[in-house]
Enzyme design. Structure first.
Site, mmCIF file in Angstrom:
data_model
loop_
_atom_site.group_PDB
_atom_site.id
_atom_site.type_symbol
_atom_site.label_atom_id
_atom_site.label_comp_id
_atom_site.label_asym_id
_atom_site.label_seq_id
_atom_site.Cartn_x
_atom_site.Cartn_y
_atom_site.Cartn_z
ATOM 1 N N GLY A 16 131.751 29.507 56.279
ATOM 2 C CA GLY A 16 133.212 29.588 56.180
ATOM 3 C C GLY A 16 133.845 28.580 57.125
ATOM 4 N N ARG A 84 116.852 30.004 49.470
ATOM 5 C CA ARG A 84 117.212 30.921 48.380
ATOM 6 C C ARG A 84 118.447 30.326 47.705
ATOM 7 N NH1 ARG A 84 119.773 36.034 47.905
ATOM 8 N NH2 ARG A 84 118.586 37.462 46.616
ATOM 9 N N ASP A 122 126.101 32.260 62.023
ATOM 10 C CA ASP A 122 124.761 32.870 62.006
ATOM 11 C C ASP A 122 124.061 32.667 60.660
ATOM 12 O OD1 ASP A 122 126.609 34.624 60.849
ATOM 13 O OD2 ASP A 122 125.341 36.358 61.210
ATOM 14 N N THR A 144 132.541 29.750 64.204
ATOM 15 C CA THR A 144 133.042 30.853 63.391
ATOM 16 C C THR A 144 134.273 31.468 64.046
ATOM 17 O OG1 THR A 144 132.701 33.115 62.592
ATOM 18 C CG2 THR A 144 131.324 32.473 64.410
ATOM 19 N N ASP A 146 134.789 34.460 63.754
ATOM 20 C CA ASP A 146 134.390 35.840 64.067
ATOM 21 C C ASP A 146 133.860 35.998 65.496
ATOM 22 O OD1 ASP A 146 134.935 36.213 61.366
ATOM 23 O OD2 ASP A 146 132.837 36.069 60.769
ATOM 24 N N ASP A 148 130.895 35.891 66.540
ATOM 25 C CA ASP A 148 129.805 36.877 66.527
ATOM 26 C C ASP A 148 128.422 36.239 66.577
ATOM 27 O OD1 ASP A 148 129.806 35.696 64.043
ATOM 28 O OD2 ASP A 148 129.610 37.555 62.912
ATOM 29 N N MET A 188 140.309 39.569 59.936
ATOM 30 C CA MET A 188 138.919 39.253 59.589
ATOM 31 C C MET A 188 137.985 39.550 60.768
ATOM 32 S SD MET A 188 138.981 35.819 57.281
ATOM 33 C CE MET A 188 139.134 35.923 55.511
ATOM 34 N N GLY A 189 136.743 39.142 60.632
ATOM 35 C CA GLY A 189 135.779 39.327 61.723
ATOM 36 C C GLY A 189 134.426 39.839 61.267
ATOM 37 N N ARG A 190 134.311 40.135 59.967
ATOM 38 C CA ARG A 190 133.075 40.720 59.423
ATOM 39 C C ARG A 190 132.646 41.956 60.209
ATOM 40 N NH1 ARG A 190 128.102 37.210 58.064
ATOM 41 N NH2 ARG A 190 128.525 36.453 60.139
ATOM 42 N N ARG A 285 153.400 50.335 56.015
ATOM 43 C CA ARG A 285 153.151 49.131 55.217
ATOM 44 C C ARG A 285 151.869 48.442 55.683
ATOM 45 N NH1 ARG A 285 156.794 50.954 52.535
ATOM 46 N NH2 ARG A 285 158.713 49.905 51.903
HETATM 47 O O1 F6P Z 1 132.846 34.436 58.686
HETATM 48 C C1 F6P Z 1 134.164 34.015 58.516
HETATM 49 C C2 F6P Z 1 134.891 34.882 57.526
HETATM 50 O O2 F6P Z 1 136.226 34.451 57.433
HETATM 51 C C3 F6P Z 1 134.838 36.378 57.828
HETATM 52 O O3 F6P Z 1 135.727 36.765 58.841
HETATM 53 C C4 F6P Z 1 135.142 36.950 56.470
HETATM 54 O O4 F6P Z 1 134.565 38.228 56.357
HETATM 55 C C5 F6P Z 1 134.472 35.979 55.532
HETATM 56 O O5 F6P Z 1 134.304 34.763 56.235
HETATM 57 C C6 F6P Z 1 135.259 35.714 54.272
HETATM 58 O O6 F6P Z 1 134.511 34.913 53.412
HETATM 59 P P1 F6P Z 1 135.116 34.176 52.121
HETATM 60 O O7 F6P Z 1 135.754 32.901 52.597
HETATM 61 O O8 F6P Z 1 133.922 33.932 51.256
HETATM 62 O O9 F6P Z 1 136.113 35.103 51.500
#
Ligand code: F6P
Length: 383
Positions: A16, A84, A122, A144, A146, A148, A188-190, A285
């Site tokens: 991403g 893969r 990662d 990233t 995130d 992480d 976001m942040g997974r 909201r």
């Molecule tokens: O890892 C970066 C991130 O933006 C995450 O926070 C989010 O879960 C994911 O990528 C979203 O992915 P996509 O761009 O495929 O929707």
């Protein structure tokens, strides 16, 4: 700097996108050319470009003026994984994968690339791992929003995403106040709550829900009722896309089976908002910040961090190292084995001092735990 065998390298952005990718490309390219006379080729769209042999030369001119630009001039891809690699679908519509590691090595050979700089998270470090194991000289740069990635205290892109989320939360704060509403903002942040925690603290949000601390909607609603009816009359809730109810599962927005990491999280914000409205009777909201957090110009701190990382990637290579990922810990730059970081996540420790600080200020994490000053209900202990 000297490492005589490295004459030409490739650089790619993978996974991403995030603010600061261009700043790394610029730092890598300029350092390689100016300090070591190394030629640099850009690989387009991450590992997909390596498989499809899409490369282009980069020089100082090509990377001039990109420091401040969001996105990546090379393009990126968060699905392509050499081991893969998705090549199509069978008659039943199921995805078909092939091992494209040999194809990647062939592209590297064809262009006489002595090393590869992989700017990724990662998943990308995991995707690079089979190439490292096959003997390709790779240096990883941790990217990233995130934050992480295992082995580094910070990744570039994170601080800009936090600034963007904080700005949005500030704006939601004033409208929630005007309308005496609850506003839930999904970030976001997974699987990691770094964005929710830091933007939540920076914006003074009332409730922070993050994956590392499963929540109970009863605790959240009781807190909000109290705040709305006896306090300021509104509330701001920041919820990480990976947050989940105690005993429940994360909410999945979509599954992309072309990706080695197919789960895309999302939807928890709306679900929390609905539950709060039902339990409290307060109009609620939802705002989902989504990809806004990944776009735009990097803030100064990310430009600096990205430049530092890009320079260190080349310095690490020139020191004769390979199969490493550059990292920053305790504010110093270094490197660790890329295979050590591959595919691992760095989550927020639940006893992180910022969690403690937020609790101390009365922030609710939905777990029923409040921080008590020792003087509130127990005698101080003097050691
Ligand atoms: O890892 C970066 C991130 O933006 C995450 O926070 C989010 O879960 C994911 O990528 C979203 O992915 P996509 O761009 O495929 O929707």
């Amino acid at each position: 700097m000297s490492h005589k065998h490295i004459r030409r390298i490739g650089v790619m952005t993978s996974g991403g996108d995030c603010p600061g990718l261009n700043a790394v490309i610029r730092a890598v390219t300029k350092t390689a050319i100016y300090q070591a006379g190394i030629e640099v080729l850009g690989i387009e769209d991450g590992f997909q470009g390596l498989v499809e042999d899409r490369v282009r030369p980069l020089n100082a001119r090509a990377v001039s003026g990109i420091l401040t630009r969001g996105g990546t001039i090379l393009g990126s891809n968060n699905r392509a994984n050499p081991k893969r690699y998705h090549v199509g679908r069978d008659a039943n519509g199921n995805p078909v994968y092939e091992d494209k590691v040999p194809t990647c090595i062939e592209t590297l050979r064809k262009h006489s690339l002595d090393a590869l700089i992989v700017i990724g998270g990662d998943g990308s470090m995991g995707a690079a791992a089979p190439l490292v194991e096959a003997g390709v000289n790779i240096i990883g740069v941790p990217k990233t929003i995130d934050n992480d990635l295992f082995g580094t205290e910070i990744t570039f892109g994170f601080l800009t995403a936090v600034a963007t989320a904080t700005d949005a939360l500030d704006r939601l704060h004033s409208t929630a106040d005007s309308h005496h509403r609850v506003v839930v903002c999904e970030v976001m942040g997974r699987n990691a709550g770094w964005i929710a925690l830091t933007a939540g603290v920076a914006s003074g949000s009332d409730v922070i829900l993050m994956p590392e601390i499963p929540f109970d909607i009863g605790h959240v609603s009781d807190y909000i009722k109290e705040r709305v009816h006896k306090g300021p009359g509104f509330a701001v809730v920041v919820v990480s896309e990976g947050a989940r109810l105690r005993g429940g599962n994360q909410m999945v927005a979509r599954v992309d089976d072309r990706s080695a990491d197919p789960i895309r999280l999302g939807g928890i914000g709306a679900s929390v908002a609905q539950a709060i409205e039902l339990a409290t009777g307060v109009e609620t909201r939802t705002t989902v910040l989504g990809h806004v957090q990944r776009g735009g110009t990097p803030i100064a701190a990310d430009r600096i961090l990205a430049t530092h990382f890009g320079y260190h990637a080349i310095a690490t290579l020139m020191a004769g190292k390979t199969g490493r990922m550059v990292v920053r810990n305790k504010n110093s730059f270094g490197d660790i084995a890329l295979l050590q970081a591959a595919g691992k996540q760095r989550l927020v420790p639940t006893n992180h001092s910022l969690v403690a600080a937020a609790r101390a200020l009365g922030t609710n994490f939905g777990d029923g735990q409040a921080w008590h000053h020792p003087n509130d209900d127990e005698p101080s202990v003097v050691v």
